[in-house]
Design an enzyme around this catalytic site. Structure first.
Site, PDB file in Angstrom:
ATOM      1  N   SER A   1       5.145  -7.020  -2.738  1.00  0.00           N
ATOM      2  CA  SER A   1       3.729  -7.023  -2.476  1.00  0.00           C
ATOM      3  C   SER A   1       2.530  -6.751  -2.609  1.00  0.00           C
ATOM      4  O   SER A   1       1.552  -6.436  -2.899  1.00  0.00           O
ATOM      5  CB  SER A   1       3.346  -8.444  -3.145  1.00  0.00           C
ATOM      6  OG  SER A   1       2.827  -9.507  -2.056  1.00  0.00           O
TER       7      SER A   1
ATOM      8  N   LYS B   1      -5.548  -4.817   1.468  1.00  0.00           N
ATOM      9  CA  LYS B   1      -5.035  -5.448   0.314  1.00  0.00           C
ATOM     10  C   LYS B   1      -5.740  -6.473  -0.474  1.00  0.00           C
ATOM     11  O   LYS B   1      -6.467  -7.302   0.483  1.00  0.00           O
ATOM     12  CB  LYS B   1      -3.517  -6.226   0.890  1.00  0.00           C
ATOM     13  CG  LYS B   1      -2.767  -6.507  -0.438  1.00  0.00           C
ATOM     14  CD  LYS B   1      -1.445  -7.261   0.362  1.00  0.00           C
ATOM     15  CE  LYS B   1      -0.511  -7.540  -1.083  1.00  0.00           C
ATOM     16  NZ  LYS B   1       0.657  -8.605   0.016  1.00  0.00           N
TER      17      LYS B   1
ATOM     18  N   SER C   1       6.418  -8.223   1.202  1.00  0.00           N
ATOM     19  CA  SER C   1       6.149  -7.852   0.418  1.00  0.00           C
ATOM     20  C   SER C   1       5.299  -6.131   1.650  1.00  0.00           C
ATOM     21  O   SER C   1       4.542  -5.990   0.676  1.00  0.00           O
ATOM     22  CB  SER C   1       5.040  -8.515   0.619  1.00  0.00           C
ATOM     23  OG  SER C   1       5.326  -9.702  -0.279  1.00  0.00           O
TER      24      SER C   1
END
Length: 563
Positions: free
Chosen positions: A253, A173, A277
């Site tokens: 996210s 990420k 997330s």
């Protein structure tokens, strides 16, 4: 001139000729790599218009394609080497790699069927195939490690005695620092942010993992705008779900981590969670995601929201890989105050040691049993297979002040990150949330098309240090009460939830949660069963999760990404 002299001169001239041709060919290849157009921006207005009436208001997009990312810059550096990897060889490797777990892949490597360089090329081939086509792109991969093939070639052919993560291509990420690529958190303010490796990236490299690239995310880990699309960032554009592009949400996210694993762009990916997330995008993309107990994994080198609640975690296609990736990132970090010193080295094979279902005692929410048929059906399967099921209704507990934890923590934690991790202070102009707010206002259409209501809320939150301490204590107690009342009474091994439904309670309790695919709705949208346990019960959750995974075996590849 003797025949010998003539031959020597002839050989020398031929050598010069071959050398000249080779140099020209290399130069031509280099120019091709630099000049070739791999991707062309397109007009996404038709797609945006098609989603204008979407039943999910968060999917009524303002844009899909990034306004700032040129995919040619991302994909050119490895272009020549990827194109040399033949379609025939790709097809040969497909049954050996696609959807296979790490143990199986390492077995094939031990047998000499292929080695790590070809494994990387296999995944790169898929990424180039789907991400450079505007009809199939998920807007997921936003950076590639230009050294990854060189690193793969340098690895030993034998994996004997090494950590199972050795040689496995991993995606990160893009709020996790790594020195080969920028760390942007999806924000234009951090677009040129160079850093050293985050602690967990150091651990991955020490164990031999290959960092393949960076993936998109909800900008600032979905703590920027309010009610905006998950999976959107100004840098990467709108991440899309491989099970239904523009049909289903990606979750957030860690959107790119979930979508890339689902589409088989890498062996696994790393996400981060503050509250939901990892659980949300794992569930939405039918992959296995673990949010560990705070302190099991270091947060040093990761763009923060909250030092109280943040944690990275593994996102994989199966439970075995999840345990392996988790263990490869573990280690005590003196720079992270929450980091634990306990040796938990046995966790890497916990995914291979399922707990018999008839030895399990599991708590289930009565409300979910009554209102969700897929949850009900999976609970019934567990019960019929011998698990003891305890139905319960949780106590009502207040979650007042949750937002203030994020607000006040980020107001402090982000400046600390910018001061300690950013290497080039001239390239990153912001030093605080206030700076970021002003920076975004300078070009709001590009930088904040959905606004920045949450950032502005940080600036107006007047919670004092004493007040924050009280909120944290109250919420931690309330979160644990929410689960512990039934867990202690019936000595439960775990509580079963859906997706990220109870992520907020697990977050403030600082409890781990593991989500595993449990089926698909009639629409085709994935849905997952989430196991929540007490602090530091990751190994137990993974063993329970393996039992559930073996029982149900429901995960299927997204139809459009099977080739």
């Amino acid at each position: 001139m003797t025949i010998s002299t003539f031959l020597k001169k002839t050989i020398f001239i031929l050598f010069l000729l071959v050398f000249t041709i080779a140099c020209k060919t290399d130069k031509k290849n280099q120019e091709t790599a630099e000049d070739v157009v791999l991707w062309t921006p397109y007009n996404d207005s038709t797609e945006v218009a098609a989603n204008a009436e979407h039943e999910n208001g968060r999917m009524r997009y303002k844009l899909i394609q990034s306004k700032v990312l040129n995919k040619n810059d991302v994909f050119r550096p490895l272009y020549n080497e990827v194109t040399k990897f033949s379609e025939e060889r790709y097809e040969q490797l497909k049954p050996l790699v696609l959807e296979q777990d790490i143990t199986t892949i390492q077995g094939h490597i031990s047998e000499g069927k292929f080695f790590y360089e070809e494994l990387v090329l296999f995944y790169l081939k898929r990424i180039y195939k789907y991400e450079l086509d505007n009809n199939t792109t998920l807007n997921t991969v936003i950076a590639l490690n230009p050294k990854v093939l060189e690193e793969a070639r340098s690895l030993a052919k034998s994996n004997k005695g090494l950590h199972p993560i050795y040689g496995m291509p991993i995606l990160l990420k893009d709020n996790i620092g790594t020195q080969e690529m920028k760390t942007t958190a999806g924000a234009i303010a951090l677009q040129n942010n160079t850093t050293n490796d985050a602690f967990i990236v150091n651990r991955l490299k020490e164990n031999g993992a290959l960092i393949l690239g960076k993936v998109n995310l909800s900008e600032w880990a979905y703590f920027l705008c309010s009610g905006c699309p998950v999976g959107y960032s100004a840098v990467g554009g709108q991440t899309l779900n491989p099970y239904g592009r523009r049909v289903f949400e990606t979750g957030g996210s860690s959107s790119g981590s979930g979508t890339s694993v689902a589409a088989n762009y890498a062996v696994a990916a790393v996400g981060t969670e503050t509250s939901g997330s990892i659980l949300s995008p794992s569930s939405q993309n039918s992959v296995v995601g673990l949010k560990p107990t705070i302190g099991v994994l270091s947060r040093t080198g990761i763009v923060p929201i909250s030092s109280t609640l943040d944690t990275p975690g593994p996102m994989t296609k199966n439970v075995v890989d999840n345990a392996i990736l988790l263990s490869a990132m573990m280690g005590y970090d003196f720079a992270d105050k929450a980091s634990i010193k306990e040796n938990r080295s046995g966790i890497y094979n916990s995914g291979e040691r399922p707990i018999p279902l008839n030895e399990l005692k599991l708590g289930v929410f009565k409300g979910l049993l009554e209102n969700d048929s897929i949850y009900n059906a999976n609970v019934t399967k567990l019960k019929e297979s011998g698990a003891e099921i305890v139905e319960f209704t949780p106590p009502e507990v207040a979650m007042n002040g949750f937002l203030s934890i994020l607000n006040i923590d980020m107001k402090t934690d982000l400046p600390d990150y910018l001061d300690s991790q950013v290497q080039d202070k001239d390239a990153v102009k912001i030093t605080s949330i206030a700076d970021a707010v002003e920076f975004n206002k300078q070009d709001s259409l590009v930088r904040i098309p959905y606004g920045q209501a949450l950032f502005e809320g940080i600036l107006t939150d007047s919670t004092t240090a004493e007040g924050l301490l009280e909120i944290k204590g109250t919420l931690e107690n309330n979160g644990r009460l929410y689960f512990n009342e039934v867990m202690k009474k019936y000595d439960l091994d775990a509580i079963l939830s859906i997706n990220n439904y109870h992520a907020g309670y697990a977050a403030v309790a600082k409890y781990p949660a593991l989500t595993i695919p449990m089926g698909y709705k009639d629409s085709g949208e994935p849905i997952s069963l989430t196991f929540i346990g007490e602090q530091f019960s990751e190994g137990t959750l993974l063993r329970i999760g393996k039992s559930f995974e073996d029982l149900t075996k429901v995960r299927k590849m997204p139809l459009e990404y099977k080739e």
